[in-house]
Design a protein around this motif. Structure first.
Motif, PDB file in Angstrom:
ATOM      1  N   VAL A 101      26.914  -0.836 -39.698  1.00 11.96           N
ATOM      2  CA  VAL A 101      25.524  -0.466 -39.994  1.00 11.96           C
ATOM      3  C   VAL A 101      24.525  -1.276 -39.179  1.00 11.96           C
ATOM      4  O   VAL A 101      23.353  -0.886 -39.071  1.00 11.96           O
ATOM      5  CB  VAL A 101      25.227  -0.615 -41.501  1.00 11.96           C
ATOM      6  CG1 VAL A 101      26.097   0.333 -42.310  1.00 11.96           C
ATOM      7  CG2 VAL A 101      25.426  -2.053 -41.970  1.00 11.96           C
ATOM      8  N   GLU A 102      24.971  -2.408 -38.622  1.00  8.91           N
ATOM      9  CA  GLU A 102      24.068  -3.211 -37.789  1.00  8.91           C
ATOM     10  C   GLU A 102      24.901  -4.120 -36.901  1.00  8.91           C
ATOM     11  O   GLU A 102      25.946  -4.628 -37.320  1.00  8.91           O
ATOM     12  CB  GLU A 102      23.120  -4.043 -38.649  1.00  8.91           C
ATOM     13  CG  GLU A 102      22.067  -4.793 -37.850  1.00  8.91           C
ATOM     14  CD  GLU A 102      20.960  -5.391 -38.713  1.00  8.91           C
ATOM     15  OE1 GLU A 102      20.092  -6.082 -38.140  1.00  8.91           O
ATOM     16  OE2 GLU A 102      20.969  -5.157 -39.937  1.00  8.91           O
ATOM     17  N   GLN A 103      24.463  -4.306 -35.669  1.00  5.93           N
ATOM     18  CA  GLN A 103      25.104  -5.258 -34.780  1.00  5.93           C
ATOM     19  C   GLN A 103      24.088  -5.767 -33.780  1.00  5.93           C
ATOM     20  O   GLN A 103      23.084  -5.111 -33.485  1.00  5.93           O
ATOM     21  CB  GLN A 103      26.303  -4.644 -34.067  1.00  5.93           C
ATOM     22  CG  GLN A 103      26.028  -3.439 -33.201  1.00  5.93           C
ATOM     23  CD  GLN A 103      27.300  -2.937 -32.545  1.00  5.93           C
ATOM     24  OE1 GLN A 103      27.995  -3.694 -31.879  1.00  5.93           O
ATOM     25  NE2 GLN A 103      27.623  -1.661 -32.739  1.00  5.93           N
TER      26      GLN A 103
ATOM     27  N   VAL B 145      20.260 -11.151 -35.682  1.00  6.90           N
ATOM     28  CA  VAL B 145      20.604 -10.380 -36.878  1.00  6.90           C
ATOM     29  C   VAL B 145      20.339 -11.191 -38.140  1.00  6.90           C
ATOM     30  O   VAL B 145      19.805 -10.670 -39.126  1.00  6.90           O
ATOM     31  CB  VAL B 145      22.080  -9.929 -36.814  1.00  6.90           C
ATOM     32  CG1 VAL B 145      22.523  -9.342 -38.156  1.00  6.90           C
ATOM     33  CG2 VAL B 145      22.285  -8.917 -35.699  1.00  6.90           C
TER      34      VAL B 145
ATOM     35  N   PRO C 192      17.087  -9.315 -39.994  1.00  5.91           N
ATOM     36  CA  PRO C 192      17.970  -8.177 -40.272  1.00  5.91           C
ATOM     37  C   PRO C 192      17.183  -6.882 -40.380  1.00  5.91           C
ATOM     38  O   PRO C 192      16.088  -6.849 -40.961  1.00  5.91           O
ATOM     39  CB  PRO C 192      18.628  -8.554 -41.602  1.00  5.91           C
ATOM     40  CG  PRO C 192      17.665  -9.511 -42.243  1.00  5.91           C
ATOM     41  CD  PRO C 192      17.024 -10.268 -41.120  1.00  5.91           C
ATOM     42  N   GLN C 193      17.765  -5.807 -39.839  1.00  7.41           N
ATOM     43  CA  GLN C 193      17.079  -4.528 -39.840  1.00  7.41           C
ATOM     44  C   GLN C 193      17.602  -3.581 -40.914  1.00  7.41           C
ATOM     45  O   GLN C 193      16.889  -2.664 -41.330  1.00  7.41           O
ATOM     46  CB  GLN C 193      17.238  -3.858 -38.461  1.00  7.41           C
ATOM     47  CG  GLN C 193      16.676  -4.674 -37.316  1.00  7.41           C
ATOM     48  CD  GLN C 193      15.179  -4.928 -37.460  1.00  7.41           C
ATOM     49  OE1 GLN C 193      14.401  -3.986 -37.644  1.00  7.41           O
ATOM     50  NE2 GLN C 193      14.785  -6.193 -37.407  1.00  7.41           N
ATOM     51  N   HIS C 194      18.839  -3.772 -41.346  1.00  2.03           N
ATOM     52  CA  HIS C 194      19.428  -2.863 -42.333  1.00  2.03           C
ATOM     53  C   HIS C 194      19.347  -3.484 -43.732  1.00  2.03           C
ATOM     54  O   HIS C 194      19.568  -4.691 -43.889  1.00  2.03           O
ATOM     55  CB  HIS C 194      20.887  -2.565 -41.976  1.00  2.03           C
ATOM     56  CG  HIS C 194      21.456  -1.389 -42.696  1.00  2.03           C
ATOM     57  ND1 HIS C 194      21.965  -1.475 -43.972  1.00  2.03           N
ATOM     58  CD2 HIS C 194      21.589  -0.077 -42.325  1.00  2.03           C
ATOM     59  CE1 HIS C 194      22.400  -0.282 -44.353  1.00  2.03           C
ATOM     60  NE2 HIS C 194      22.186   0.582 -43.370  1.00  2.03           N
TER      61      HIS C 194
ATOM     62  N   THR D 135      22.403  -5.575 -44.701  1.00  7.89           N
ATOM     63  CA  THR D 135      22.441  -6.898 -44.078  1.00  7.89           C
ATOM     64  C   THR D 135      21.530  -7.859 -44.826  1.00  7.89           C
ATOM     65  O   THR D 135      21.892  -9.023 -45.070  1.00  7.89           O
ATOM     66  CB  THR D 135      22.020  -6.818 -42.602  1.00  7.89           C
ATOM     67  OG1 THR D 135      22.755  -5.778 -41.957  1.00  7.89           O
ATOM     68  CG2 THR D 135      22.267  -8.125 -41.894  1.00  7.89           C
TER      69      THR D 135
END
Length: 533
Positions: free
Chosen positions: A497-499, A505, A509-511, A514
Motif C-alpha cells: 500500500v506504500e513504499q 515514509v 506517511p501517505q497511507h 502506514t
C-alpha cells in the motif's frame, strides 16, 4: 496492606544462585513492570510467586499475597490460589493453549477445577470474559480451536483464562513479544483496561522499556538476579541512576549508520505476483473458495540496497518471502533474481536459489542441536556444485565466524553453548558463507533482548560496509526497520500500500494504514531532567 509484597527473596537451583535479595511491592490497581535482559531473573521471580519452581529449587525470604505467606504454603493450598487469586498470562499463546480443546472448554476449565460455579454458569462466564477480551461469541464461537485464531486472538484467549475468576493479581510474562505493533497495542490497552476495571494488581514482565513506558505505574530493573533500580515510572524515565538502566534505555532507541547504497542496478524483480490458497468447501459438491495471500505485488530491489517489508501478521509477508525463495509457486506474475526466474516449469530453479540465503526469527530452532557449529554454518555448501574442502573449508568457516564477531575456535562447539545473540550471529555467518547475492532476514531480531538486538544491528551495518550486502528485512518492529533499511514497503491484506525511502515514509506517511502502524509502535518518552524543588 499491599497486594503483593516480596521481601529479600533469594532463589537457588541445585546450589546455583538465581535470585539475590529481590524486593518488590504491588498495590491493588497498580501495574508494576519488571524489566531486564534474558537471564536477569524476571520470569523466575514470577514463577516464585506462582510457586511453579523446578526440582532442586531452594528459596528464602518472604512472598506475601494479600498478607498470606506463600513460600510456606503446601501444594494443595497453592493449587487453590493459582487461577483464583493469581492468574498468569504466558509469552507464547500457542504453547499455553491445548490444541485439541476448544477455546470455550479451556476458559471454563479454570472455573470448573476451582468449582466456582456449575457448568451452565461457567459457560456463561466464559462467554462473558471472552467478550470482555474482544472475542464475542457471535464472531468467535466457544467451539473454535486455537489453530483457527490469529496470534493476537490466541493471546486474548489466554488472558480470558487468566481473568475468568477475577484474580487479585495478574502476572503477564512477555505477553506481546511475538505480536505485531497494532496487535501489541491492543493487548496492552486490554491489560490496562482490565486492571482499571477489576482493580487487580499486575506484574508485567518485559525486556523492552518502551512497551511499559506509558503503561506501568512503577518500574523495577533487574540484572543477574538482583534489583539494580526501582522507582515510579515518570521518576525512573526522567532520572535513571544505574548504568544498566541507562544502557537498556539507549538500546531501545539504538540507531545505526548504514553505508551509502550502491548503484541502481536491479537485482530482484517482483512483478504482479499473485499467490492464492484454496479454502475448505462449504458444501459437499461446492467449488472451493480462494484466499489471496499475495495480491499483484510488484517491486524492485537494487544491488547493494537494503529494503524493509513491514505489516501486521497475516498481511502476506511470509508468503511473499517463500515465493521469493522459490519455496512456493505463484499463480500469476514472475520473480527474477539477476534476470533469472526463481521458479521454472513448476519447479524451483536451484541455480537461482543457491544465490539466496535466509536468516530466521528463532536462532535456536533453525539449527540442528546435534551438530557442531562448523557443520551448521557450512550447510549452504550442499547447494554448491563444487563445495570447498580441506583447508579452504576451514578458512572459510574461520573467516565467517570472525566476521560476525565470534572466534574461529567456536567452530567445534554445539549450539546450546551459545547465548541467543551469539546463535543469531552464527545464523548470519551461515547465510554469508556462500557469498549470496541476496539475504532475506525474516524477523531476525524480534526474539532478542534490546541490548543484544542493538549489537546485531551494529553487526549488520558493519557487514554492509564489508560485504556490500543486499537484503530484504522483514519485521513488525518499525524502529528496527527504520534504522536498518534504505527503503521500506508497507503491506496490508496482500498488497503493497506504500513504499519509498525509509525516513520519508516514517516521517510523512501517505497511507492511513502506514499512519496506524506508526502510531501503534511503542516509543520511549523524551527524557527530561528532574527539577529539584
Amino acid at each position: 496492606m499491599s497486594l503483593l509484597r516480596i521481601d529479600d527473596l533469594s532463589l537457588s537451583i541445585h546450589g546455583f544462585d538465581i535470585l539475590k535479595g529481590v524486593n518488590l511491592i504491588i498495590e491493588p490497581g497498580e501495574i508494576v513492570a519488571v524489566t531486564g535482559e534474558s537471564g536477569s531473573g524476571k520470569s523466575m521471580t514470577a514463577l516464585a510467586v506462582m510457586q511453579l519452581l523446578p526440582d532442586g529449587a531452594r528459596t528464602s525470604g518472604s512472598i506475601r499475597l494479600d498478607g498470606q505467606e506463600i513460600l510456606t504454603l503446601p501444594e494443595t493450598r497453592m493449587c487453590a490460589l493459582r487461577g483464583a487469586a493469581v492468574g498468569m498470562v504466558f509469552q507464547e499463546p500457542m504453547t499455553a493453549l491445548n490444541p485439541v480443546k476448544t477455546i470455550g472448554d479451556q476458559v471454563m476449565e479454570t472455573i470448573l477445577i476451582h468449582k466456582a460455579m456449575p457448568p451452565d454458569q461457567a459457560e456463561d462466564r466464559a462467554r462473558e470474559v471472552l467478550t470482555r477480551v474482544g472475542l464475542p461469541p457471535d464472531r468467535f464461537p466457544l467451539s473454535r480451536y486455537p489453530h483457527e485464531l490469529s496470534g493476537g486472538q490466541r493471546q486474548r484467549v489466554v488472558i480470558a483464562m487468566a481473568i475468568a475468576l477475577r484474580p487479585k493479581l495478574l502476572i503477564a510474562d512477555e505477553p506481546t513479544t511475538a505480536l505485531d505493533v497494532t496487535t501489541q497495542a491492543q493487548i496492552l490497552d486490554l491489560l490496562k483496561g482490565l486492571v482499571d476495571e477489576y482493580g487487580m494488581g499486575m506484574l508485567m514482565i518485559t525486556h523492552d522499556l518502551a512497551v511499559v513506558a506509558d503503561m506501568a505505574d512503577h518500574i523495577t530493573v533487574m540484572r543477574h538476579g538482583e534489583v539494580v533500580e526501582a522507582a515510579p515510572t515518570p521518576q525512573l524515565l526522567a532520572g535513571m541512576k544505574h548504568p544498566y538502566t541507562k544502557m537498556l534505555f539507549a538500546a531501545s532507541e539504538h540507531q545505526v549508520t548504514l553505508p551509502e547504497p550502491l548503484g541502481q542496478e536491479p537485482l530482484l524483480a517482483v512483478a504482479n505476483v499473485v499467490r492464492d490458497y484454496p479454502l475448505p468447501r462449504t458444501r459437499l459438491f461446492a467449488r472451493p473458495g480462494q484466499h489471496r495471500a499475495v495480491d499483484h505485488v510488484s517491486f524492485t530491489l537494487h544491488r547493494g540496497e537494503r529494503l524493509g517489508l513491514v505489516g501486521e501478521s497475516g498481511c502476506g509477508k511470509s508468503t511473499l518471502t517463500r515465493a521469493i525463495l522459490g519455496l512456493e509457486p505463484v499463480q500469476d506474475g514472475h520473480i527474477l533474481l539477476d534476470g533469472q526466474p526463481v521458479y521454472t516449469g513448476n519447479r524451483p530453479n536451484l541455480a537461482v536459489r543457491r544465490r539466496m540465503q535466509v536468516v530466521f526469527q528463532d536462532p535456536y530452532g533453525s539449527f540442528n542441536p546435534r551438530h557442531r557449529v562448523d557443520r551448521l554454518v557450512t550447510e549452504p555448501f550442499f547447494l554448491l556444485e563444487k563445495p570447498p574442502t580441506g583447508t579452504e573449508r576451514r578458512d572459510r568457516i574461520a573467516e565467517m565466524l570472525t566476521a560476525v564477531g565470534l572466534s574461529p575456535d567456536d567452530a567445534g562447539k554445539y549450539i546450546h553453548e551459545f547465548s541467543g545473540g551469539q546463535r543469531q550471529r552464527i545464523a548470519i555467518a551461515r547465510a554469508l558463507i556462500t557469498r549470496p547475492q541476496l539475504i532475506l532476514f525474516d524477523e531476525a531480531v524480534s526474539a532478542l533482548d534490546v541490548s543484544v538486538r542493538a549489537q546485531i544491528l551494529d553487526l549488520l551495518a558493519e557487514l554492509c560496509a564489508a560485504y556490500d550486502l543486499t537484503y530484504l528485512f522483514i519485521s513488525h518492529d518499525l524502529s528496527v526497520v527504520r534504522t536498518i533499511t534504505d527503503r521500506v514497503m508497507v503491506m496490508q491484506a496482500g498488497r503493497i500500500v506504500e513504499q519509498g525511502e525509509t525516513e520519508q515514509v516514517f516521517s510523512d506517511p501517505q497511507h492511513p494504514y502506514t499512519e496506524a502502524l506508526i502510531a501503534a509502535a511503542p516509543r520511549l518518552p523524551r527524557r527530561r531532567p528532574m527539577v529539584a524543588r
